[in-house]
Design an enzyme around this catalytic site. Structure first.
Site, PDB file in Angstrom:
ATOM      1  N   HIS A 355     112.377  63.736 -24.099  1.00 28.05           N
ATOM      2  CA  HIS A 355     110.925  63.810 -24.284  1.00 28.05           C
ATOM      3  C   HIS A 355     110.407  65.217 -24.527  1.00 28.05           C
ATOM      4  CE1 HIS A 355     109.374  59.730 -23.387  1.00 28.05           C
ATOM      5  NE2 HIS A 355     110.454  59.610 -22.630  1.00 28.05           N
ATOM      6  N   LYS A 543      94.144  65.280 -21.477  1.00 36.29           N
ATOM      7  CA  LYS A 543      95.605  65.251 -21.380  1.00 36.29           C
ATOM      8  C   LYS A 543      96.015  66.243 -20.305  1.00 36.29           C
ATOM      9  CE  LYS A 543      95.903  66.331 -25.735  1.00 36.29           C
ATOM     10  NZ  LYS A 543      96.891  65.431 -26.316  1.00 36.29           N
ATOM     11  N   ARG A 544      97.283  66.267 -19.979  1.00 35.95           N
ATOM     12  CA  ARG A 544      97.794  67.236 -19.015  1.00 35.95           C
ATOM     13  C   ARG A 544      97.459  68.655 -19.467  1.00 35.95           C
ATOM     14  NH1 ARG A 544     103.150  69.383 -18.746  1.00 35.95           N
ATOM     15  NH2 ARG A 544     103.700  68.046 -20.499  1.00 35.95           N
ATOM     16  N   LYS A 549      99.608  72.705 -25.003  1.00 34.42           N
ATOM     17  CA  LYS A 549      98.603  71.722 -25.445  1.00 34.42           C
ATOM     18  C   LYS A 549      97.302  72.410 -25.887  1.00 34.42           C
ATOM     19  CE  LYS A 549     100.587  67.986 -22.681  1.00 34.42           C
ATOM     20  NZ  LYS A 549     100.929  66.999 -23.725  1.00 34.42           N
ATOM     21  N   THR A 651     100.938  60.239 -27.049  1.00 36.74           N
ATOM     22  CA  THR A 651     100.469  58.853 -27.153  1.00 36.74           C
ATOM     23  C   THR A 651      98.948  58.800 -27.088  1.00 36.74           C
ATOM     24  OG1 THR A 651     100.811  58.560 -24.761  1.00 36.74           O
ATOM     25  CG2 THR A 651     102.565  57.802 -26.233  1.00 36.74           C
ATOM     26  N   LYS A 655      96.045  56.344 -29.087  1.00 37.66           N
ATOM     27  CA  LYS A 655      94.971  55.594 -28.424  1.00 37.66           C
ATOM     28  C   LYS A 655      93.619  55.904 -29.060  1.00 37.66           C
ATOM     29  CE  LYS A 655      97.775  55.939 -24.318  1.00 37.66           C
ATOM     30  NZ  LYS A 655      98.142  56.869 -23.238  1.00 37.66           N
TER      31      LYS A 655
END
Length: 813
Positions: A355, A543-544, A549, A651, A655
């Site tokens: 991952h 998100k985290r 990110k 993901t 969504k």
């Protein structure tokens, strides 16, 4: 049990009185949830038993998906949906004076996961059951989740997430299925009857008790199992406890150490004790799960040589990699197989999903720790490593560098990703770009050695939760427009392309989005006390919180916009509401400073009358699955802005796409495949490409300070972090962020992509002004989202990795 609305109302009312002794008019929301969830579990119970019996009779090959996380969210609504009784129960409750959505709020989010890894596992379980595969989850029943996040004075504060405080109505304790897991001790070795015998002595025993949660498939009578393991002390009786005063306290200390194994999701591993606890957790999951699975297998009465034909063990990231040596231990020590026999079985039974491309996320454990905690397992890892290195040397005796690079044991560490690859028959990435990076860069030497093992399986999401349940009005519109086939065949959503330019359909899409935005705006006002405009662009990044990110890029752009609007208050700008939600790991101090910065910026922006009619900033605390279900259907713009090459897949991007949000993003992870479907016309792509990023990492040449000196916008927003002003002061120290950018050369290329990001955000505004064009793109996103349904992904895993087929449909009720 009940077959229609009236029989449901009767059974529900009688159960309320019979179990709680309360008439309907005195019941609380918690009472209604307890009785309703119990009825639904009982309703599905017959199918659950029949499914397991069917597997046994047909001797179906079964998949066991091992994961440290299963971010399942609330189950009441999704279970009602999958059973096909959602509308019946909603109407029945309404006639009894209760609102189903309010009852759903009584359920706690299960504290079994943190981010995309765990949510993917949950989506996969849903798809396995809905596609009628024999596939189960295997995880840990954490007493506390990661943490409950509170924002106090802009700072993240971590509180215990005691999600089990009110119990879990969906689980069933199976004490009779308990197994023993052993730690520590010493290994006695002897030669006996022509073979070596290994026996661990003076070990510490832990009882692993399973709690089973039904995983209900959509539209069938197919129910799989999520088995969660709880660590408990082994039975101590008065007879085997000495009367000495300190023995009682020794037992208490032992009991406490045992319970800690399943107490917390991801204990802090910055110190030795935390690392040790994580390793304990991982072995506990692998040993308990594997013993239980093999017990089931043995009931088939088949030889162990047929294990790969009946069992598939899947490792979700490196956390459960100890499955490999543990299976070897059982086959050699307990089933008395030779090494070669055991290795052949293991190597044809275990598959592995990677991952990440982040080196820090590829787990490595201190050799001494593994050797002390798991002495026999470590011996097996040593032998796997010895044989693998011998193989490499035999192929190329002069290339010792290759051997040391690929070895499982090296630099006093056990390299878990190496062990996972060597011990598995399949290694898959989770997006096309990610898999290519693994094959060509991060794991090139292993790909060269085992090219047949590597494959891609792009992540997916269950459209049942993320569209049908989370966005019911959109579901109704889609079905009334193209029919219901898309519910079981999500790629049928492509038929919506024919309506992308239809003004009537666009109007309905717009009305649904506005309805969702109004609901979210009400939630924001209730929780944050900030009134936001539902007509503004809802620009969302949830998100985290991690450097790659790049929530930091987003907030620096907000600061830039703030200055622009203040200097030109009459400037015609599309109003925008920036919405964040994220948890930072408790020990990840830099990420926590970014959360503080977002909240400081929000406080300044939202209280400045010169700008707050044009922009608002909101940080929603304690981001979770249930909160995501409120946010995602209301989003206009989805921020998927990770540093290219760093996000394995994502993901969240899928969504948002499925709910009609447009993506602003880099060509990273599954964004690449989204772009293949949507093209430049229906996404906003910016920034460095992955090959450019990887080239910088390999060859250098990036200078963050040069950009700082060349771009006055960058200089201003960075100086805002350290100079006395609206965003920084003595008690708001953002020097660490400033330092990470300029003195550590901006590891995630925030400054490099800043100009491109700002320009692309202007394109977003210009597009939003043309409502018909925006809605056209929104509909195209929905239409192409079926490709990313997890049903499709699971079909690929089933046929190409696990080699399983859907079981025959069970006898109808």
């Amino acid at each position: 049990m009940f077959t229609d609305k009236d029989s449901f109302k009767k059974v529900f009312s009688e159960s309320l009185i019979g179990e709680l002794g309360r008439p309907l008019e005195e019941a609380t929301g918690a009472d209604v949830y307890k009785i309703l969830s119990g009825l639904i579990r009982e309703y599905a119970g017959k199918d659950w038993a029949a499914t397991n019996q069917n597997y046994k009779l047909q001797q179906e090959k079964q998949v066991y998906y091992f994961s440290m996380e299963f971010l399942i969210g609330r189950l009441l609504g999704s279970n009602l949906l999958n059973l096909g009784i959602l509308d019946m129960v909603r109407e029945g409750l309404s006639e009894l004076g209760w609102n189903l959505e309010e009852i759903e709020e009584q359920e706690s989010d299960a504290g079994l996961g943190n981010g995309g890894l765990g949510r993917l596992a949950a989506c996969f379980l849903d798809s396995l059951a809905s596609r009628q595969y024999a596939g189960h989850g295997c995880g840990i029943r954490y007493k506390y989740g990661l943490f409950e996040q509170k924002i106090i004075d802009g700072d993240q504060v971590e509180l215990p997430d005691y999600w089990l405080q009110k119990g879990n109505e969906w689980e069933v304790r199976r004490a009779d299925k308990s197994v023993e897991v052993r730690f520590w001790g010493r290994v006695d070795t002897r030669y006996e009857e022509g073979r070596w015998v290994f026996e661990t002595q003076d070990y510490e025993a832990v009882s692993a008790v399973p709690y089973d949660v039904p995983v209900i498939g959509y539209g069938h009578h197919h129910v799989n199992t999520l088995r969660l393991w709880s660590a408990e002390s082994t039975m101590i009786t008065r007879k085997n406890v000495a009367s000495k005063h300190d023995d009682y306290y020794k037992f208490l200390s032992y009991n406490r150490s045992v319970e800690s194994i399943s107490e917390f999701l991801y204990p802090d591993d910055s110190q030795y004790e935390g690392k040790l606890l994580r390793l304990k957790q991982q072995y506990f999951l692998c040993s308990a799960g594997l013993q239980s699975i093999l017990r089931t297998f043995e009931k088939l009465g088949l030889p162990y040589t047929s294990l790969p034909d009946k069992i598939a063990l899947h490792i979700n990231d490196t956390h459960p990699t100890l499955l490999i040596p543990e299976l070897m231990r059982i086959l050699i020590d307990e089933q008395q197989m030779s090494w070669d026999e055991a290795w052949d079985i293991t190597n044809r039974t275990v598959s592995y999903t990677n991952h990440t491309t982040l080196s820090e996320a590829l787990e490595k454990w201190p050799t001494s720790m593994v050797k002390d905690l798991l002495p026999r397992v470590f011996m097996i890892i040593e032998e796997i490593d010895r044989r693998f290195c011998s193989l490499l040397l035999a192929e190329d005796p002069s290339n010792t560098d290759r051997v040391s690079h690929m070895a499982i044991l090296g630099n006093d560490q056990v390299r878990m990703a190496h062990l996972a690859i060597v011990g598995s028959y399949s290694v898959n990435g989770v997006a096309a770009l990610h898999t290519e990076i693994l094959k060509k860069r991060e794991m090139k030497s292993f790909y060269d050695q085992f090219p047949e093992r590597f494959n891609n399986k792009t992540n997916g999401i269950t459209h049942r939760r993320w569209l049908i349940h989370a966005n019911p009005k959109l579901k109704q519109l889609i079905s009334s427009t193209i029919g219901d086939k898309w519910i079981t065949e999500p790629t049928d959503l492509l038929r919506l392309q024919d309506y992308a330019s239809d003004s009537g359909f666009q109007t309905q899409i717009h009305q649904i989005k506005q309805h969702n935005k109004i609901n979210l705006a009400a939630y924001i006002e209730e929780k944050n006390g900030v009134k936001v405009d539902p007509n503004s662009i809802f620009d969302v990044q949830v998100k985290r919180l991690h450097g790659y990110k790049r929530q930091l890029l987003n907030v620096l752009h907000i600061i830039h916009l703030y200055h622009e609007i203040r200097e030109n208050p009459s400037m015609d700008r599309v109003p925008r509401t920036f919405i964040f939600g994220a948890k930072a790991a408790p020990s990840y101090y830099l990420a926590k400073r970014v959360i503080k910065l977002i909240n400081v910026v929000a406080d300044v922006v939202n209280n400045d009358p010169l700008v707050n009619d044009k922009m608002k900033v909101v940080f929603l605390e304690n981001y979770s699955v249930s909160l995501a279900e409120k946010i995602i259907p209301a989003a206009d713009l989805s921020e998927q802005i990770s540093t290219a090459s760093k996000e394995a897949s994502g993901t969240g991007n899928m969504k948002f796409m499925m709910n009609g949000a447009l993506t602003i993003g880099t060509m990273d992870g599954a964004n690449v495949e989204m772009h293949e479907s949507l093209g430049d016309d229906n996404m906003f792509i910016f920034g460095l490409r992955s090959d450019e990023v990887l080239d910088y990492y390999q060859h250098g040449g990036y200078d963050a300070r040069a950009i700082y000196h060349q771009d006055p916008r960058v200089q201003r927003v960075l100086e805002d972090l350290v100079q006395e002003g609206p965003f920084s002061s003595a008690h708001r120290d953002f020097a660490l962020i400033y330092d990470s950018i300029l003195n550590h050369n901006d590891e995630y290329f925030v400054l490099k992509d800043f100009d491109s990001y700002v320009s692309t955000q202007l394109q977003v505004e210009q597009t939003y002004l043309d409502r018909a064009a925006w809605l056209n793109k929104s509909i195209m996103n929905i239409a192409h989202a079926g490709r990313f349904a997890s049903d499709f992904t699971i079909d690929q895993y089933a046929s190409e990795i696990w080699r399983i087929r859907p079981v025959h449909e069970l006898i109808m009720k």
